[in-house]
Structures are given as C-alpha cells and as structure tokens.
Write a protein that holds these residues in place. Structure first.
Motif, PDB file in Angstrom:
ATOM      1  N   GLY A   1       0.789  -1.227   0.000  1.00  0.00           N
ATOM      2  CA  GLY A   1       0.000   0.000   0.000  1.00  0.00           C
ATOM      3  C   GLY A   1       0.820   1.274   0.000  1.00  0.00           C
ATOM      4  N   HIS A   2       2.132   1.168   0.149  1.00  0.00           N
ATOM      5  CA  HIS A   2       2.984   2.355   0.197  1.00  0.00           C
ATOM      6  C   HIS A   2       3.529   2.697  -1.194  1.00  0.00           C
ATOM      7  N   ILE A   3       3.742   3.977  -1.412  1.00  0.00           N
ATOM      8  CA  ILE A   3       4.408   4.459  -2.623  1.00  0.00           C
ATOM      9  C   ILE A   3       5.637   5.262  -2.216  1.00  0.00           C
ATOM     10  N   LEU A   4       6.590   5.299  -3.127  1.00  0.00           N
ATOM     11  CA  LEU A   4       7.821   6.058  -2.920  1.00  0.00           C
ATOM     12  C   LEU A   4       8.214   6.681  -4.249  1.00  0.00           C
ATOM     13  N   PHE A   5       8.862   7.837  -4.193  1.00  0.00           N
ATOM     14  CA  PHE A   5       9.295   8.526  -5.402  1.00  0.00           C
ATOM     15  C   PHE A   5      10.817   8.683  -5.395  1.00  0.00           C
ATOM     16  N   HIS A   6      11.451   8.191  -6.464  1.00  0.00           N
ATOM     17  CA  HIS A   6      12.864   8.451  -6.692  1.00  0.00           C
ATOM     18  C   HIS A   6      12.962   9.669  -7.609  1.00  0.00           C
ATOM     19  N   GLN A   7      13.783  10.632  -7.229  1.00  0.00           N
ATOM     20  CA  GLN A   7      13.943  11.827  -8.043  1.00  0.00           C
ATOM     21  C   GLN A   7      15.060  11.630  -9.063  1.00  0.00           C
ATOM     22  N   PRO A   8      15.111  12.452 -10.093  1.00  0.00           N
ATOM     23  CA  PRO A   8      16.156  12.320 -11.114  1.00  0.00           C
ATOM     24  C   PRO A   8      17.559  12.352 -10.509  1.00  0.00           C
ATOM     25  N   GLU A   9      18.430  11.504 -11.065  1.00  0.00           N
ATOM     26  CA  GLU A   9      19.840  11.386 -10.668  1.00  0.00           C
ATOM     27  C   GLU A   9      20.030  10.676  -9.336  1.00  0.00           C
ATOM     28  N   GLU A  10      18.981  10.158  -8.744  1.00  0.00           N
ATOM     29  CA  GLU A  10      19.122   9.428  -7.489  1.00  0.00           C
ATOM     30  C   GLU A  10      19.495   7.971  -7.777  1.00  0.00           C
ATOM     31  N   THR A  11      20.416   7.425  -7.002  1.00  0.00           N
ATOM     32  CA  THR A  11      20.768   6.013  -7.135  1.00  0.00           C
ATOM     33  C   THR A  11      19.803   5.193  -6.292  1.00  0.00           C
ATOM     34  N   HIS A  12      19.164   4.195  -6.928  1.00  0.00           N
ATOM     35  CA  HIS A  12      18.162   3.407  -6.213  1.00  0.00           C
ATOM     36  C   HIS A  12      18.459   1.919  -6.382  1.00  0.00           C
ATOM     37  N   ALA A  13      17.994   1.149  -5.415  1.00  0.00           N
ATOM     38  CA  ALA A  13      18.099  -0.312  -5.437  1.00  0.00           C
ATOM     39  C   ALA A  13      16.962  -0.846  -4.583  1.00  0.00           C
ATOM     40  N   MET A  14      16.775  -2.166  -4.590  1.00  0.00           N
ATOM     41  CA  MET A  14      15.671  -2.762  -3.836  1.00  0.00           C
ATOM     42  C   MET A  14      16.037  -4.170  -3.422  1.00  0.00           C
ATOM     43  N   ARG A  15      15.481  -4.591  -2.276  1.00  0.00           N
ATOM     44  CA  ARG A  15      15.623  -5.974  -1.826  1.00  0.00           C
ATOM     45  C   ARG A  15      14.262  -6.449  -1.352  1.00  0.00           C
ATOM     46  N   ALA A  16      13.833  -7.616  -1.812  1.00  0.00           N
ATOM     47  CA  ALA A  16      12.559  -8.200  -1.388  1.00  0.00           C
ATOM     48  C   ALA A  16      12.765  -8.905  -0.054  1.00  0.00           C
ATOM     49  N   VAL A  17      11.978  -8.527   0.952  1.00  0.00           N
ATOM     50  CA  VAL A  17      12.147  -9.088   2.296  1.00  0.00           C
ATOM     51  C   VAL A  17      10.788  -9.540   2.818  1.00  0.00           C
ATOM     52  N   GLY A  18      10.788 -10.118   4.001  1.00  0.00           N
ATOM     53  CA  GLY A  18       9.535 -10.505   4.628  1.00  0.00           C
ATOM     54  C   GLY A  18       9.089 -11.894   4.226  1.00  0.00           C
ATOM     55  N   GLU A  19       7.947 -12.287   4.815  1.00  0.00           N
ATOM     56  CA  GLU A  19       7.451 -13.640   4.613  1.00  0.00           C
ATOM     57  C   GLU A  19       6.578 -13.785   3.374  1.00  0.00           C
ATOM     58  N   VAL A  20       6.124 -12.678   2.777  1.00  0.00           N
ATOM     59  CA  VAL A  20       5.244 -12.716   1.610  1.00  0.00           C
ATOM     60  C   VAL A  20       6.009 -12.214   0.384  1.00  0.00           C
ATOM     61  N   PRO A  21       6.162 -13.030  -0.679  1.00  0.00           N
ATOM     62  CA  PRO A  21       6.826 -12.542  -1.898  1.00  0.00           C
ATOM     63  C   PRO A  21       6.097 -11.300  -2.431  1.00  0.00           C
ATOM     64  N   PRO A  22       6.794 -10.185  -2.599  1.00  0.00           N
ATOM     65  CA  PRO A  22       6.116  -8.931  -2.938  1.00  0.00           C
ATOM     66  C   PRO A  22       5.816  -8.761  -4.430  1.00  0.00           C
TER      67      PRO A  22
END
Length: 289
Positions: free
Chosen positions: A59-80
């Motif tokens: 239910g959450h949203i996030l915004f990456h702004q231009p030139e920002e370095t981003h990455a992600m890791r899937a965590v928790g008990e439920v595959p996202p």
C-alpha cells in the motif's frame, strides 16, 4: 495557489511494469534518469535511495527523483508485487515528491489499479525480476495517453492530499514514531527469521528500550513483539512444511531449540501439529492486523 501556478506535467512514461519478486531477490543499484514511482501492492521491500534505506509495506508508494541512485531488496514472509513506473515530468509541483514515501488512500489505490492495467497494455512485463519492460509492438488505441493520464491523476491526487496535511501534533508524531518502530522491527524479524532472537537482542539492534518497544507493539498490533516474531516463524514454518520438509528439518532451519519445542509452539498457534499440517497444508493467517 491553483494548478496553473503549481503545475505537474507528465511528458512521457518510459517504462512501467508490475513485477512479482521472490523473498531475497534484489534490484541492483541504478541511477535514475528521470522520476520513478514505486508502489508495493503486496509484501514488503527494502528500497534504497542513495544512502537512505526505506522499508515499504503493501500500500505504500515512494518517489525516486532524477539522478538518485536506487536499489531494492525483497524481504519478509510474503513474496512482494512491486509496480515501477519511470517517467519524465516537470513543473514546480514535483518538488513535493522529492524524498517522499507514504501510505496510499482508497482513491489513490483505485487510480493505481487503472495505472497497472494501462501499463500492461503498453509494455510487455519483464521476463525476469529486474529486467526492463519493453513496449508492445501493438497497443490499443490511446493506451500510452491513458497511461500518462492515470499517472498525472495519481500525482495530482497525492499532491492535493500532501498539501492539505497539517503539521502533526505531539500525539500524531508519537503514533508515527511507533508505526516506524514496529515496521522497522518487523523487517528485522523477517531478516532474522531463522535465529532464536531474544527481546534484548531486538532492542539493541533497533536502538530502543523494552518498555518503548512493547508499548509500540501493543498499540499498533495488540501483541507483544516476541509474540509477533513467534507468529512470523510459524507462518514460515507452514511454508516449509507445505514444501515437504519434515518437522525436525524445519525446527533446525528456523532456529528452534528443539523439535519438541517447535511442535508445541506450532500446535499452540495453529491448532494443528506439524504432521497434521504437512498432510493437509493451507495458508496460515497469523500476522494479519
């Protein structure tokens, strides 16, 4: 201030896809060329924004702004499931979204459903998590235009809500701090689900004292922190039992002190012994609050 003085102009959507991730999957660091919207439809992810680490729940949203370095890791008990939309946009209204993440409301989630449907019409979903979606060779009439319109609608809805939000008072700030602590500890639990944690370890790792931690969990989920950890362990045990592992193997994999102790805890939480559950597995819903 009206929208003419405070515009948001979506110029183009360069990539958009809803991707199913497995727990433990990672999106390697990338530098954003334009803006990027991240929406978590289910599960939990850990999003990296330059040096910041932001846990995002369903239910959450996030915004990456231009030139920002981003990455992600899937965590928790439920595959996202995670929607990522890369787009170019200008206008002073976009300043509101810099470095922001927030929980969506009903109107925004309705708009996001339309956005997901439109993204599927315009782009072929990636073959593997982390790959970029490619445009479809044949697209329905107006699909790209609708995609940009739905995204613009979402941005305006969210911006209006953010502009209406007043500075929180002491009580609201305390509730926000409690929610952030509970989310952070649950993320810590998911990362250490195979360990026999103690309350003292949890407090040290999350820089809080016992009273504050227990009060936050009682207020937010009406359970103690270690009871939540026990339920998360039992849910993961159910997944492993359904995959065919024996109770002794599951006890070792999840850090229980003995098979007998695992069996007692699992039976107390689910009403079934591990053997009974293994013969007729069904989804466990021990962490719904």
């Amino acid at each position: 201030m009206n929208s003419a003085e405070w515009p948001i102009r979506v110029e183009s959507v360069t990539a958009a896809a809803l991707t199913e991730w497995r727990t433990g999957d990672q999106l390697e660091p990338n530098r954003a060329g334009g803006w990027q919207l991240v929406y978590v439809r289910s599960g939990i992810v850990e999003e990296f924004c330059d040096a910041r680490r932001v846990p995002l729940r369903a239910g959450h949203i996030l915004f990456h702004q231009p030139e920002e370095t981003h990455a992600m890791r899937a965590v928790g008990e439920v595959p996202p499931e995670v929607l990522r939309v890369e787009f170019t946009c200008d206008g002073p209204g976009m300043d509101l979204f810099r470095g922001r993440h927030l929980l969506t409301n009903a109107a925004e989630r309705s708009c996001l459903r339309l956005l997901i449907d439109a993204a599927h019409e315009v782009f072929v979903p990636p073959a593997a998590p982390g790959d970029r979606p490619v445009p479809r060779s044949e697209q329905p009439f107006g699909a790209r235009e609708l995609l940009a319109l739905y995204l613009s609608q979402l941005l305006y809805l969210t911006a209006r809500r953010m502009r209406r939000t007043r500075r929180p008072g002491p009580r609201a700030r305390a509730e926000q701090n409690q929610a952030a602590l509970v989310d952070g500890v649950r993320l810590y639990f998911s990362e250490h689900i195979d360990e026999p944690l103690t309350l003292a370890q949890v407090c040290r790792a999350n820089n809080c004292n016992r009273a504050v931690l227990q009060q936050a969990f009682k207020a937010r989920v009406h359970l103690g922190p270690m009871e939540v950890f026990s339920r998360m362990k039992a849910e993961q045990a159910g997944v492993l039992l359904a995959q065919g592992y024996g109770s002794g193997e599951v006890a070792r994999m999840l850090g229980y002190s003995s098979q007998a102790w695992f069996s007692r805890r699992f039976t107390a939480l689910t009403g079934q012994t591990p053997g009974q559950y293994r013969r007729a597995p069904r989804p466990l819903h021990l962490c719904e609050w």
